[in-house]
Each structure stands twice: as structure tokens, then as C-alpha cells.
Design an enzyme around this catalytic site. Structure first.
Site, PDB file in Angstrom:
ATOM      1  N   SER A  87       0.987  -1.140   0.133  1.00 14.08           N
ATOM      2  CA  SER A  87       0.075   0.211  -0.012  1.00 14.08           C
ATOM      3  C   SER A  87       0.895   1.104  -0.098  1.00 14.08           C
ATOM      4  CB  SER A  87      -1.027  -0.104   1.286  1.00 14.08           C
ATOM      5  OG  SER A  87      -0.170   0.410   2.452  1.00 14.08           O
ATOM      6  N   GLY A  88       0.179   2.449  -0.166  1.00 17.30           N
ATOM      7  CA  GLY A  88       0.913   3.618  -0.079  1.00 17.30           C
ATOM      8  C   GLY A  88       0.802   4.208   1.311  1.00 17.30           C
ATOM      9  N   ASP A  89       0.451   3.460   2.141  1.00 17.70           N
ATOM     10  CA  ASP A  89       0.032   4.100   3.555  1.00 17.70           C
ATOM     11  C   ASP A  89       0.428   2.785   4.572  1.00 17.70           C
ATOM     12  OD1 ASP A  89      -0.078   5.668   5.743  1.00 17.70           O
ATOM     13  OD2 ASP A  89      -1.481   6.968   4.761  1.00 17.70           O
ATOM     14  N   ASP A  90      -0.290   3.051   5.789  1.00 17.70           N
ATOM     15  CA  ASP A  90       0.307   1.885   6.762  1.00 17.70           C
ATOM     16  C   ASP A  90      -0.755   0.635   6.549  1.00 17.70           C
ATOM     17  OD1 ASP A  90       1.566   3.830   8.447  1.00 17.70           O
ATOM     18  OD2 ASP A  90      -0.110   4.850   8.796  1.00 17.70           O
TER      19      ASP A  90
END
Length: 523
Positions: free
Chosen positions: A301-304
Site C-alpha cells: 500500500s501507499g500508507d500503513d
């Protein structure tokens, strides 16, 4: 088997009758040829031809009947496919989206079909519940709501495609524990799959796909063209007994799976994939939830990958609903700009009793990250992590009390968060830029930090400072390279962790939930 034998016996009996019938006609033919009377010959010849035509008709009928039987036999084997899956509850009623006008060509909009299907199946809520089957195909749809005692089941070749039309997503008010949207001050677009005040909801399949087609939303977000927060793929609010399992999620507009104000949740065997530079595409975000089990998930993903939350600043404090009793196990994460597991930053309702084990991360910014700030209030406490295998990381341990994003300017500067009882053990990490960056709050230190049995191999070009610590207190045992002095603790404390930092041995209620074997038969 008995039915099949009876059918075959009937076919043999019919064959015997036809043989006798054909023999009779053949005999008439011979007899006719020996008759001397021309008139009698013409009469018997006419009888012969008539009987022969009748035989041909009967033979044709029987042949077609045999073919129909055979075809039906094959259809039973080929078309009446049975799909088996495991679930917290099995259903008494079933239907396919095609029965409500659904068209899986990837172009036809099916929002109305999904809405009608769920509404129709809701009548079985008190009669064993119902499941909606999504067959192979690409099913384009806008936002639709689920109902209680309901299963949404995706065939392995089924793709639910999120419509790229903002008019297909109703506008909802901001969550009460946030006070505003996360992307903008206004409310939020309804999630692709949404539900509130539900009980016993299952979203599963044989690894079917839910595709958010997120690039449409990411471009609008980067261009500052959104007045409302982007939709999530799944959001279930104020609900109890939820299962999300055995599915693939692609390119969510924002967060992928967001249970909020809910309890007794299982997220199992899901694959979540988004570009590593896509904005805020968190994987799984339990938010003010109790009794949650996340296991066997693979996330890029592009975050957590997993973000544990409970509300934002004064709104989260006022709402006062913590996330607690959370189990995370066998998680594999890739997120170069975020964490495998994040606690916060919106944690103003509190986070308590989180148990994570068997965590694997590749090229991820940090292992477990705690994010908070002055004004958040509440607590992050009793956090237990055991068994992390980390490969190519910026930080293994990261805590910060200076995460300054606020909902608005009305937060309470005296609302200081309590961060205590943070336990990490049995960790192997390689190719690491910095072992730890632990930054508490001046006058409000993070306490009760314990790290044991951690072996960290530094990258060839690692940071000069291997550890950075401020306003933290704790103890370590068996950690290499040697941690900062603020984690040196007292000798009496060190003796307590000779066997490793704490990890609970009791069993949470959500771990006692067993899945049963269910099935769906597609006709």
C-alpha cells in the site's frame, strides 16, 4: 446412484420394446411380399408404411429424450457448481446478482441491481439469512448498502468495479469521533460497500476481487478538487459480528477496509494491493472497535498496512470509544513510506490491548509505529508485539509525540496522551538505516517501553545515529546494536525481562470464534 440405475433400466426396457416392435414390422413386410392378392398387398403395404413412420417418430422422441437426459446429466455436473467457504454463519437462502438484472460486462452500471438484490434478500434476515452470489464477470457499481444476516460472496473470477462517477457515491456527514473529513473539512463520500447498525455481515469469496479504480480519485485529491473525503472500499459502522475474508482489494480510492464503532470482527486471508505512492491507501483500519482479529493478510500500500485508530483530537476525546482487544497475526506488508502497523495518529478515544505476532515486512518504513501529539489526549497502552521479520527498513522502532496534524484549531493543548506498556520481543531485522527513533513529549514521556531479543543488521550506508531517543523510559534485554541510555532501565527491571518482554497468554474472546463450512450452489 439409485436414480441413475432406475433410469438406465428404463432405457434398456425401452430398447427391448423397440427391438420387438421392429421385428413385428419386419415380419409384416415379409408376409406382405408373399401375399397373392394385389389389393391385400396394397393394404398391408399401407399398414407397414404407417407403422414404420410411427416407429421413426417414436425412435426420434426416445433419442431426443436420451439426449436431453444426457445433457441434463452433464448440466448437473457442469452448471450446478458448488462453492464452499468458511464463515461465522451459513445462510438458508441464496440468489445471484444476475437475477436482479446485473450484467457483468464491465460497462453496464449495476448499482440499482446491487441495491435491489440486498433489499430483496433482507426479507430473509429472520429466516436463516441470505447470500448474494457474484458470478464470474466485471460488475461495475456505485455505492451500495448491506443488510444484517447477509453474505456477499464473490466467485474467483468475479470483479466488483467501483464506478468512476462521484454521483454514484452519496455524501455522508463526518464521523462523530473525527468532527470533519480527513481529506477536506466537509463530510465524506459513502464507501463502495457500506453498512451501519448491522449484525452478522460476511463479505467473502474464492479470492474474487474488489477493484476501487482509485487513480480517478487520486488525481482529484492531488489536484485539490475534492470537497469531501474519498470513499473507502468497505466501511461498516456501529455493527457487530463482521467477517471480511478471502478477497483481493485493488487500488482503493483511500482506505481499503474500515470497520468503525463496531465489535467482533474477523479480517482473514485478504490481499490488498495499491501503488506504493498512492495517497492514504491504508490496508485495514480498525477504528474505535472491540474484539478484532486480523490474520493471514498480504498488503502492499501507499500508507500503513494496518492502522489502528479511535478518533481525532477533541472529537475523539468526547466520543470516547477506544479500540481494544485487537489481534494481528501473520501479516505480510510492503509499504516504503509507512508502517507495517501504526497506532494513531487519530487515537483520541484510546488504544488498548493490541497483540501482534508473526509480522513480516519488506522495504517498509517502520515495523510498528506510534503516532500521537499534544491535543490527542487518551492513551496507547498494553501493546504487545512478538516475532517480527523485517527486511530493508528505515526504522525498526518508531514512536513520535509530535504528529501535528489536527482536525481544527479547537483542540485542547492540555490534552496529553498517555503512552505506556509498549512491549517488543523476538525481532530479526536486516538492511536497516536506523534501529530506533523514539520521541516522546516534553513533560509527558512515553514510559514502560520494553524491547528484548532483537537482532538488527545495519545497512551498509546506515544513519550515523543508530538510535535516537528523547522523553522515553524503558528497559531492554538482548538487543543488538545497543539501545540508547534512556532505555537502560534499572537492574531490578532488567531481571523482570530475562525471559523476554511480556506477551499475554490469555485468549481473547474473538479467538474463540470458529468458522464453519458453508456452500453456495450456482444453477
Amino acid at each position: 446412484m439409485k436414480s441413475l440405475l432406475n433410469t438406465q433400466t428404463k432405457k434398456l426396457n425401452l430398447a427391448s420394446s423397440f427391438s420387438a416392435y421392429k421385428y413385428l414390422i419386419h415380419s409384416i413386410s415379409i408376409f406382405t411380399n408373399h401375399l397373392y392378392s394385389p389389393h391385400l398387398q396394397r393394404l398391408t403395404s399401407h399398414i407397414y408404411k404407417t407403422m414404420k413412420n410411427i416407429l421413426v417418430c417414436i425412435t426420434t422422441i426416445i433419442t431426443l429424450s436420451s439426449l436431453v437426459f444426457s445433457t441434463r446429466g452433464r448440466r448437473v455436473l457442469q452448471s450446478y457448481d458448488t462453492f464452499e467457504y468458511t464463515a461465522i454463519t451459513c445462510r438458508s437462502h441464496s440468489a445471484s446478482i444476475t437475477e436482479f438484472g446485473g450484467v457483468g460486462d464491465g460497462k453496464t452500471l449495476n448499482t440499482k441491481a446491487f441495491q435491489t438484490a440486498v433489499e430483496h434478500l433482507s426479507q430473509y434476515s429472520s429466516d436463516g439469512g441470505a447470500q448474494l452470489f457474484i458470478p464470474a464477470g466485471k460488475w461495475l457499481t456505485g455505492s451500495f448498502n448491506l443488510t444484517s444476516h447477509f453474505t456477499l460472496f464473490l466467485h474467483k473470477d468475479a470483479v466488483i468495479l467501483a464506478a468512476q462517477d462521484i454521483n454514484e457515491y452519496p455524501i455522508l456527514t463526518a464521523l462523530p469521533s473525527y468532527g470533519r473529513g480527513r481529506d477536506a473539512a466537509g463530510g465524506r463520500f459513502a464507501s463502495l460497500i457500506f453498512g451501519t447498525n448491522l449484525s452478522d455481515v460476511i463479505i467473502t469469496g474464492n479470492n474474487g476481487t474488489i477493484d476501487g479504480q482509485g487513480s480517478f480519485w487520486w488525481q482529484k485529491f492531488h489536484g485539490g478538487k475534492l470537497k469531501y473525503t474519498r470513499p473507502y472500499l468497505i466501511e461498516l459502522m456501529f455493527s457487530d459480528t463482521i467477517q471480511i475474508s478471502d478477497l483481493t482489494f485493488l487500488d482503493s480510492p483511500s482506505w481499503n477496509i474500515h470497520p468503525v464503532y463496531s465489535s467482533n470482527i474477523i479480517v482473514k486471508g485478504v490481499t490488498i494491493i495499491a501503488p506504493v505512492k498512492s495517497p492514504n491507501t491504508d490496508g485495514i483500519n480498525p477504528d474505535s472497535c472491540t474484539n478484532t482479529r486480523i490474520e493471514d493478510c498480504y498488503i502492499i500500500s501507499g500508507d500503513d498496512c494496518v492502522a489502528v485508530k479511535s478518533g481525532w483530537d477533541e472529537y475523539g476525546i468526547a466520543f470516547g470509544m477506544p479500540t481494544k482487544h485487537l489481534v494481528i497475526r501473520r501479516l505480510t506488508c510492503i509499504s516504503p513510506y509507512s508502517a507495517a502497523i501504526a497506532l494513531g495518529s487519530e487515537m483520541s478515544g484510546g488504544i488498548e490491548d493490541v497483540r501482534a505476532e508473526d509480522i513480516t515486512a519488506y522495504q517498509t518504513e517502520s515495523g510498528v509505529r506510534i503516532k500521537t501529539a499534544v491535543g490527542r489526549g487518551a492513551f496507547v497502552r498494553d501493546i504487545y508485539v512478538k516475532g517480527m521479520n523485517l527486511h530493508t527498513m528505515k526504522w525498526v522502532f518508531w514512536m513520535t509525540g509530535n504528529y501535528k496534524a489536527h482536525a481544527d484549531s479547537h483542540y485542547d493543548p492540555h490534552a496529553l496522551p498517555e503512552i505506556t506498556g509498549i512491549n517488543y520481543r523476538d525481532i530479526v531485522a536486516e538492511n536497516v538505516s536506523m534501529a530506533g527513533r523514539l520521541e516522546g513529549i516534553s513533560g509527558d514521556p512515553f514510559t514502560g517501553i520494553c524491547i528484548s531479543n532483537a537482532t538488527i543488521s545495519m545497512a551498509a550506508k546506515h544513519k550515523k545515529a543508530i538510535w535516537m531517543c528523547s522523553d522515553v523510559q524503558g528497559v531492554t534485554s538482548g538487543v543488538d546494536p545497543k539501545p540508547c541510555d534512556l532505555l537502560d532501565g534499572q537492574e531490578s527491571e532488567k531481571k523482570k525481562i530475562d525471559g523476554g518482554c511480556d506477551f499475554p497468554t490469555d485468549v481473547l474472546e474473538i479467538d474463540n470464534v470458529e468458522l464453519m463450512s458453508c456452500s453456495y450452489q450456482m444453477s
